[in-house]
Design a protein around this motif. Structure first.
Motif, PDB file in Angstrom:
ATOM      1  N   PHE A   1       0.834  -1.209   0.000  1.00 41.13           N
ATOM      2  CA  PHE A   1       0.000   0.000   0.000  1.00 41.13           C
ATOM      3  C   PHE A   1       0.866   1.256   0.000  1.00 41.13           C
ATOM      4  O   PHE A   1       0.586   2.223  -0.725  1.00 41.13           O
ATOM      5  N   PHE A   2       1.930   1.244   0.802  1.00 41.28           N
ATOM      6  CA  PHE A   2       2.768   2.436   0.902  1.00 41.28           C
ATOM      7  C   PHE A   2       3.711   2.608  -0.293  1.00 41.28           C
ATOM      8  O   PHE A   2       4.461   3.587  -0.347  1.00 41.28           O
ATOM      9  N   GLU A   3       3.641   1.704  -1.263  1.00 42.14           N
ATOM     10  CA  GLU A   3       4.287   1.965  -2.553  1.00 42.14           C
ATOM     11  C   GLU A   3       3.479   2.978  -3.356  1.00 42.14           C
ATOM     12  O   GLU A   3       4.025   3.698  -4.188  1.00 42.14           O
ATOM     13  N   ALA A   4       2.170   3.015  -3.127  1.00 42.50           N
ATOM     14  CA  ALA A   4       1.285   3.921  -3.867  1.00 42.50           C
ATOM     15  C   ALA A   4       0.895   5.156  -3.070  1.00 42.50           C
ATOM     16  O   ALA A   4       0.549   6.193  -3.652  1.00 42.50           O
ATOM     17  N   TRP A   5       0.925   5.050  -1.737  1.00 45.81           N
ATOM     18  CA  TRP A   5       0.500   6.135  -0.858  1.00 45.81           C
ATOM     19  C   TRP A   5       1.592   6.422   0.168  1.00 45.81           C
ATOM     20  O   TRP A   5       2.298   5.513   0.602  1.00 45.81           O
ATOM     21  N   ASP A   6       1.704   7.686   0.569  1.00 43.26           N
ATOM     22  CA  ASP A   6       2.706   8.062   1.579  1.00 43.26           C
ATOM     23  C   ASP A   6       2.175   7.938   2.997  1.00 43.26           C
ATOM     24  O   ASP A   6       2.912   7.581   3.917  1.00 43.26           O
ATOM     25  N   ILE A   7       0.905   8.272   3.173  1.00 40.60           N
ATOM     26  CA  ILE A   7       0.272   8.369   4.502  1.00 40.60           C
ATOM     27  C   ILE A   7      -1.116   7.766   4.410  1.00 40.60           C
ATOM     28  O   ILE A   7      -1.800   7.910   3.393  1.00 40.60           O
ATOM     29  N   ILE A   8      -1.556   7.097   5.474  1.00 42.09           N
ATOM     30  CA  ILE A   8      -2.973   6.770   5.606  1.00 42.09           C
ATOM     31  C   ILE A   8      -3.493   7.435   6.866  1.00 42.09           C
ATOM     32  O   ILE A   8      -2.850   7.397   7.920  1.00 42.09           O
ATOM     33  N   LEU A   9      -4.643   8.091   6.749  1.00 40.40           N
ATOM     34  CA  LEU A   9      -5.230   8.885   7.830  1.00 40.40           C
ATOM     35  C   LEU A   9      -6.513   8.215   8.300  1.00 40.40           C
ATOM     36  O   LEU A   9      -7.366   7.848   7.482  1.00 40.40           O
ATOM     37  N   THR A  10      -6.654   8.041   9.610  1.00 37.18           N
ATOM     38  CA  THR A  10      -7.864   7.483  10.209  1.00 37.18           C
ATOM     39  C   THR A  10      -8.195   8.283  11.470  1.00 37.18           C
ATOM     40  O   THR A  10      -7.344   9.006  11.985  1.00 37.18           O
ATOM     41  N   PRO A  11      -9.413   8.136  12.020  1.00 38.73           N
ATOM     42  CA  PRO A  11      -9.602   8.572  13.403  1.00 38.73           C
ATOM     43  C   PRO A  11      -8.745   7.680  14.309  1.00 38.73           C
ATOM     44  O   PRO A  11      -8.386   6.564  13.930  1.00 38.73           O
ATOM     45  N   VAL A  12      -8.422   8.146  15.504  1.00 34.65           N
ATOM     46  CA  VAL A  12      -7.684   7.296  16.432  1.00 34.65           C
ATOM     47  C   VAL A  12      -8.573   6.177  16.967  1.00 34.65           C
ATOM     48  O   VAL A  12      -8.124   5.053  17.151  1.00 34.65           O
ATOM     49  N   THR A  13      -9.829   6.470  17.221  1.00 28.94           N
ATOM     50  CA  THR A  13     -10.779   5.451  17.665  1.00 28.94           C
ATOM     51  C   THR A  13     -11.998   5.473  16.754  1.00 28.94           C
ATOM     52  O   THR A  13     -12.240   6.454  16.034  1.00 28.94           O
ATOM     53  N   ALA A  14     -12.769   4.395  16.803  1.00 28.99           N
ATOM     54  CA  ALA A  14     -13.984   4.306  15.996  1.00 28.99           C
ATOM     55  C   ALA A  14     -15.202   4.852  16.727  1.00 28.99           C
ATOM     56  O   ALA A  14     -16.156   5.309  16.091  1.00 28.99           O
ATOM     57  N   LEU A  15     -15.161   4.800  18.070  1.00 30.40           N
ATOM     58  CA  LEU A  15     -16.316   5.157  18.893  1.00 30.40           C
ATOM     59  C   LEU A  15     -15.924   6.222  19.906  1.00 30.40           C
ATOM     60  O   LEU A  15     -14.739   6.409  20.216  1.00 30.40           O
ATOM     61  N   PRO A  16     -16.899   6.933  20.483  1.00 26.26           N
ATOM     62  CA  PRO A  16     -16.586   7.969  21.465  1.00 26.26           C
ATOM     63  C   PRO A  16     -15.875   7.417  22.700  1.00 26.26           C
ATOM     64  O   PRO A  16     -16.024   6.236  23.057  1.00 26.26           O
ATOM     65  N   THR A  17     -15.133   8.286  23.371  1.00 32.84           N
ATOM     66  CA  THR A  17     -14.441   7.933  24.613  1.00 32.84           C
ATOM     67  C   THR A  17     -15.462   7.476  25.656  1.00 32.84           C
ATOM     68  O   THR A  17     -16.462   8.156  25.890  1.00 32.84           O
ATOM     69  N   PRO A  18     -15.225   6.335  26.296  1.00 33.65           N
ATOM     70  CA  PRO A  18     -16.229   5.819  27.246  1.00 33.65           C
ATOM     71  C   PRO A  18     -16.323   6.651  28.519  1.00 33.65           C
ATOM     72  O   PRO A  18     -15.318   7.168  29.018  1.00 33.65           O
TER      73      PRO A  18
END
Length: 491
Positions: A378-395
């Motif tokens: 994947f990183f041959e085609a892209w430099d960075i992948i961006l996501t949220p740190v978590t999928a759900l709100p902080t408990p």
């Protein structure tokens, strides 16, 4: 007690700036330590982020071998109560079982931290053995989020997350075996870099190769502090089991330049796991900011078998933590966890993982390899992948489903529940690639939301370079310029 800085001045300085004041003769390391200790005394009754203050080191910063000529010139620092050991000091790992446990020697990284001029003045909180999402056992302590004390900081670098966010000190130690630097950084509004394999030594007890997923790092409030920490503390100890690499130039210099135009992928659909609509909108907003800085941004996803990857990660955690518990029991002359002194899920992990076969670990390693190769492609085609740190709100505090206090009878189901929330961080540990949480977004309830950037192995510098570019674009105003409600300058 007279303090060298007002609390607003104190909270407005990063570690690099405080070190500059020391070098200019305007303050001393002892004065900085005294102010940090006063900040702990001020806020710890509310946040419970610090287990112990080393009063002798506050009084005499040179007592344990801190080098005032190091990059940080005596800036105060907390060590997470897990990982690197400090000779003669308690290390209790968030566990009733480990009460009174004292380290016989400094670890290699502890020495590097002191050589960097960081004055280790105490211990920050962690869940038992670092094995869950929050430092939340009322029999030990309950660490609270300074943005809203009804919520957790997440974990496992819980106390560090709270104390840095609350302005008590500008930099503090953290560890990461599946997101434990990045996840609390995201929930508390700090900067948290999980480095690649081969950056920070975990000598003498293990290496990045034998430890597989766990690594060291820090929380800070400025990119330059994180860069300086990596520059000063990286490197292998004699007899390492694998190579430890060095970048072409120090990160402190690299981050002064903007990165080239980058190919940045956005993603939140990782196998069975999805972020909430609000988190997706915040991710898109971060993507637009990066587009405005000249980068190419689009949606893309590595061709990872996510179910196989998370199953392998679960096998790794169960077998690794089972051995951790077994080793600690052996120190106490015990053959099984004593009732009431080890938390329920950790007992079940010990039971489930102690007899993991070589065949199971070999299958796990094969899945690790396949996952790492998929990210590499994947990183041959892209430099960075961006996501949220978590999928759900902080408990909220008291949400036991993520804690090792849980009464869930199934360890596999308990881990599966963790992945539903903390989906985006652990595969970086599996693959040995770097990831950083940046305080660029907010949850619907007002708590911070970290945006995570990941890159190919050994591209830690590129992550810091991009982070510094964003920091400049924001005028240094992470978290939209907001401060948490519980803060040294507001107490």
């Amino acid at each position: 007690m007279s303090l060298p800085l007002s609390w607003d001045e104190w909270a407005g300085q990063d570690a690099t700036a405080l070190a500059g004041l020391v070098r200019a003769g305007q303050v001393t390391p002892a004065e900085l330590a005294a102010q940090a200790a006063a900040g702990i005394a001020r806020l710890n009754p509310t946040l419970s982020g610090v287990v112990e203050v080393f009063e002798d080191v506050v009084a005499d910063p040179l007592r344990d071998g801190m080098d005032p000529a190091g990059a940080f010139a005596g800036v105060p620092y907390l060590m997470k109560d897990l990982g690197p050991t400090l000779r003669g000091r308690l290390q209790e790992m968030g566990s009733l079982l480990m009460r009174g446990n004292r380290a016989a020697a400094d670890s290699f990284l502890a020495g590097r931290i002191r050589q960097a001029g960081l004055n280790v003045i105490g211990r920050s909180t962690t869940p038992e053995f670092g094995c869950c999402s929050a430092a939340e056992n009322p029999a030990v302590y309950v660490t609270r989020n300074p943005w809203d004390t009804g919520f957790t900081t997440n974990g496992s670098s819980a106390g560090t997350g709270a104390m840095v966010a609350a302005g008590v000190l500008p930099i503090s130690h953290a560890t990461d075996g599946g997101g434990s630097i990045r996840i609390p950084a995201g929930a508390c509004g700090n900067i948290g870099l999980k480095p690649s394999r081969g950056v920070f030594s975990i000598a003498p007890g293990a290496s990045d190769l034998s430890g597989l997923v766990s690594t060291q790092g820090c929380h800070s409030r400025s990119v330059r502090d994180t860069a300086a920490f990596v520059d000063a503390c990286r490197g292998g100890a004699p007899g390492e089991f694998m190579p430890y690499w060095q970048p072409a130039e120090p990160y402190s210099r690299l981050i002064q330049r903007d990165p080239p135009r980058l190919r940045i992928a956005l993603s939140h659909e990782w196998g069975d796991y999805r972020a909430t609509p609000h988190f997706v909108a915040e991710l898109e907003r971060a993507g637009r900011l990066l587009e405005g800085l000249g980068h190419h941004v689009d949606w893309a996803l590595p061709a990872v078998d996510f179910r196989a990857a998370f199953a392998a990660q679960t096998t790794c955690y169960i077998s690794n933590f089972a051995q951790t518990v077994a080793n600690l029991l052996a120190q106490h002359g015990l053959d099984r966890p004593p009732g009431g002194l080890v938390e329920p899920i950790n007992v079940r992990i010990w039971e489930a993982g102690l007899d993991t076969s070589y065949t199971e670990r070999a299958r796990m390693q094969a899945a690790f390899n396949a996952t790492s190769r998929a990210f590499g492609e994947f990183f041959e085609a892209w430099d960075i992948i961006l996501t949220p740190v978590t999928a759900l709100p902080t408990p909220p505090i008291g949400t036991t489903e993520y804690l090792t206090l849980s009464d869930n009878p199934s360890v596999l189901d308990w881990f599966g529940n963790l992945w539903r929330n903390f989906a985006y961080t652990p595969l970086a540990n599996l693959a040995g690639i770097p990831g950083i949480s940046l305080p660029m977004a907010a949850q619907e309830n007002g708590l911070p939301l970290g945006i995570q950037a990941q890159a190919r192995q050994a591209n830690d510098g590129l992550l810091l370079q991009l982070a510094a570019q964003v920091e400049r674009a924001l005028g240094g105003r992470w978290n939209g310029g907001r401060r948490p409600g519980v803060h040294v300058a507001a107490a």
